[in-house]
Design an enzyme around this catalytic site. Structure first.
Site, mmCIF file in Angstrom:
data_model
loop_
_atom_site.group_PDB
_atom_site.id
_atom_site.type_symbol
_atom_site.label_atom_id
_atom_site.label_comp_id
_atom_site.label_asym_id
_atom_site.label_seq_id
_atom_site.Cartn_x
_atom_site.Cartn_y
_atom_site.Cartn_z
ATOM 1 C CG HIS A 168 5.967 1.769 -11.560
ATOM 2 N ND1 HIS A 168 5.251 1.650 -12.720
ATOM 3 C CD2 HIS A 168 5.092 1.474 -10.549
ATOM 4 C CE1 HIS A 168 3.999 1.287 -12.432
ATOM 5 N NE2 HIS A 168 3.878 1.176 -11.117
ATOM 6 N N GLY A 176 6.913 5.544 -8.775
ATOM 7 C CA GLY A 176 5.819 4.706 -8.280
ATOM 8 C C GLY A 176 6.226 3.683 -7.224
ATOM 9 C CE1 TYR A 222 1.111 -0.364 -2.779
ATOM 10 C CE2 TYR A 222 -0.413 -0.745 -4.593
ATOM 11 C CZ TYR A 222 0.870 -0.516 -4.128
ATOM 12 O OH TYR A 222 1.916 -0.448 -5.007
HETATM 13 F F1 V1D Z 1 -1.926 7.385 -1.874
HETATM 14 C C1 V1D Z 1 -0.673 7.715 -1.620
HETATM 15 C C2 V1D Z 1 -0.308 8.103 -0.333
HETATM 16 C C3 V1D Z 1 0.995 8.455 -0.070
HETATM 17 C C4 V1D Z 1 1.914 8.443 -1.090
HETATM 18 C C5 V1D Z 1 1.524 8.058 -2.370
HETATM 19 C C6 V1D Z 1 0.229 7.680 -2.642
HETATM 20 C C7 V1D Z 1 -0.156 7.267 -3.985
HETATM 21 C C8 V1D Z 1 -1.286 6.620 -4.416
HETATM 22 N N1 V1D Z 1 -1.180 6.450 -5.763
HETATM 23 N N2 V1D Z 1 0.604 7.441 -5.078
HETATM 24 C C9 V1D Z 1 -0.017 6.932 -6.119
HETATM 25 C C10 V1D Z 1 0.550 6.902 -7.487
HETATM 26 N N3 V1D Z 1 1.135 8.170 -7.778
HETATM 27 C C11 V1D Z 1 0.504 9.164 -8.432
HETATM 28 C C12 V1D Z 1 1.323 10.412 -8.469
HETATM 29 C C13 V1D Z 1 0.577 11.665 -8.325
HETATM 30 N N4 V1D Z 1 1.170 12.185 -9.560
HETATM 31 C C14 V1D Z 1 2.003 13.317 -9.479
HETATM 32 C C15 V1D Z 1 1.832 10.883 -9.747
HETATM 33 O O1 V1D Z 1 -0.617 9.014 -8.890
HETATM 34 C C16 V1D Z 1 1.642 5.848 -7.651
HETATM 35 C C17 V1D Z 1 1.128 4.460 -7.699
HETATM 36 C C18 V1D Z 1 2.282 3.476 -7.688
HETATM 37 C C19 V1D Z 1 1.828 2.047 -7.925
HETATM 38 C C20 V1D Z 1 2.964 1.112 -7.711
HETATM 39 C C21 V1D Z 1 2.698 -0.324 -8.123
HETATM 40 O O2 V1D Z 1 1.547 -0.820 -7.498
HETATM 41 O O3 V1D Z 1 2.504 -0.445 -9.491
HETATM 42 C C22 V1D Z 1 3.883 -1.188 -7.716
HETATM 43 N N5 V1D Z 1 4.246 -2.241 -8.344
HETATM 44 O O4 V1D Z 1 5.339 -2.762 -7.751
HETATM 45 C C23 V1D Z 1 5.637 -2.036 -6.726
HETATM 46 C C24 V1D Z 1 4.743 -1.006 -6.673
#
Ligand code: V1D
Ligand code: CA
Length: 423
Positions: free
Chosen positions: A152, A160, A314
């Site tokens: 990302h 991300g 995760y």
């Molecule tokens: F659950 C969480 C707890 C703490 C911090 C972050 C998170 C979390 C879960 N899902 N963050 C997300 C995703 N972010 C959002 C944001 C909220 N909006 C403002 C945006 O939904 C990010 C998911 C990232 C996934 C990363 C990946 O798996 O694709 C990756 N690939 O390579 C490395 C990572």
């Protein structure tokens, strides 16, 4: 212990895929110590858990194990801006007090500044760039960096859980010696940073399979397929919750077969994000370890130099299971389902197996929706089949570029313009 290499694994049997591949595995023993912070789902410790399994299964004895170099500033600036790299270099949880700076580089709960962040970026990126050099020198047929795959990250911002886009940097390195590079992304999230970096070129084809619809990062629509010279060189496969092995491969295999036929890459980079597995803490797909690994097996069968990278994932025990099993696939070794005793065995109870059951969740991908997606993508790809073939220039080799690096005092802006020329 079974098999010539020792460990708890079985040697391969027979068939065309049984032809041995030279595998180089990149691992920095410090990578498991980095920590995103309390409650953050991204845990580099999973790389150390994977490594411990590889060791106990005897798989380390069957491949070249390489301690990678840290990526240097100028390596990172081949894609990222000088000011973003300078920010990452100086970022420190104690001193990051200016909210404008944090906003500018997208430092949020997803991408916090944590202790030794820059070194973490140098570590996982150095491994991917070194893995690309190993393929450029034809020192291996398959290279592996489970700490990489942070798809990302953008040119001048984090996104991300990703800060530096090691994949873009590895592909740029591969382009020094390869005319066409295929990027395939099986993380449940869209591979937006890599797609965006190569959206206008025909030298890199990006193919991402992902959950689409009210899901991070929100990009990756079926109809987004590249721009200008890059038209039809970006492929997006939007999927819905609960996809199982059979439905996934109903799309994956014919799409990849067609991509290999029309694009004919000289090297393939596969991002093996394990958040597409059943039971992932952030994911909503229903793939088994075998189903996920079938993507590795299938791409390996084309006998094109292959780079395997990590990514999301995760539910730590399943990530380590998956990447260990996939290392076995790269080596054509079937690892024993019963896990050997080791320091992290407690994570894998109560069954202590490599394979885990999938769930009975609903598969929201109807046969009709899969057929429509497949038809659209195969139709787009067939347009490339009839396009005149592209003439490629000779590019300086890795060694020539390294020599140049030593003799020149270049600014990072100069290096960025070198990157533009490569495309
Ligand atoms: F659950 C969480 C707890 C703490 C911090 C972050 C998170 C979390 C879960 N899902 N963050 C997300 C995703 N972010 C959002 C944001 C909220 N909006 C403002 C945006 O939904 C990010 C998911 C990232 C996934 C990363 C990946 O798996 O694709 C990756 N690939 O390579 C490395 C990572
Ligand atoms: Ca993906």
């Amino acid at each position: 212990m079974e098999g010539a290499g020792g460990g708890n694994s079985l040697p391969s049997t027979s068939g065309a895929d049984a032809v041995k591949r030279r595998v180089s595995y990149f691992y920095d023993p410090d990578v498991g110590n980095y920590y995103y912070g309390l409650g953050h789902p991204m845990k580099p410790h999973r790389i150390r858990m994977t490594h411990a399994l590889l060791e106990k299964y005897g798989l380390l004895d069957r491949m070249k194990v390489i301690h990678p170099q840290l990526a240097r500033d100028r390596d990172l600036c081949a894609f990222h801006t000088d000011e973003y790299v300078a920010f990452l270099q100086s970022a420190n949880p104690e001193t990051l007090t200016n909210p404008c700076v944090a906003r500018r580089f997208n430092i949020t709960d997803d991408c916090p500044v944590f202790y030794r962040l820059f070194e973490f970026c140098q570590t996982y990126t150095g491994a991917s760039v070194d893995a690309a050099k190993e393929l450029n020198r034809s020192n291996a047929d398959i290279v592996i960096n489970w700490s990489g795959g942070l798809h990302h990250a953008k040119r001048s911002e984090a996104s991300g859980f990703c800060y530096v886009n090691d994949i873009v940097l590895a592909i740029l390195k591969l382009l020094e010696n390869h005319d066409r590079v295929l990027y395939v992304d099986i993380d449940i999230h869209h591979g937006d940073g890599v797609e965006e970096a190569f959206f206008t070129t025909d030298r890199v084809m990006t193919v991402s399979f992902h959950k689409f619809g009210e899901y991070f990062p929100g990009t990756g629509h079926l109809l987004d397929n590249g721009y200008g010279k890059g038209k039809y060189y970006a492929v997006n496969v939007p999927l819905n919750d609960g996809i199982d092995d059979e439905s996934y491969h109903y799309l994956f295999k014919p799409i990849i077969a067609k991509v290999m036929e029309v694009f004919n890459p000289d090297a393939v980079v596969l991002q093996c994000g394990a958040d597409s597995l059943s039971g992932d803490r952030l994911g909503c797909f229903n793939l088994s370890v075998k189903g996920h690994a079938e993507c590795v097996r299938y791409l390996r069968s084309f006998n094109v130099p292959l780079m395997l990278l990590g990514g999301g994932g995760y539910t730590l025990r399943n990530v380590a299971r998956c990447w260990c099993y996939e290392t076995g696939v790269a080596l054509h070794v079937e690892v024993n389902d019963k896990m050997p005793d080791h320091e992290y065995l407690g994570y894998y109870g109560p069954d202590y197996n490599i394979h885990v059951a999938t769930s009975n969740m609903e598969n929201k991908n109807s046969r009709k929706s899969l057929d429509d997606i497949k038809a659209k993508i195969l139709d787009n790809l067939s347009k490339l089949q009839h396009a005149p073939s592209v003439q490629f220039q000779e590019w300086p080799t890795d060694t020539e570029l390294d020599e140049e690096d030593e003799n020149q005092e270049e600014t990072n802006e100069d290096l960025n313009s070198d990157t533009d020329k490569l495309l």
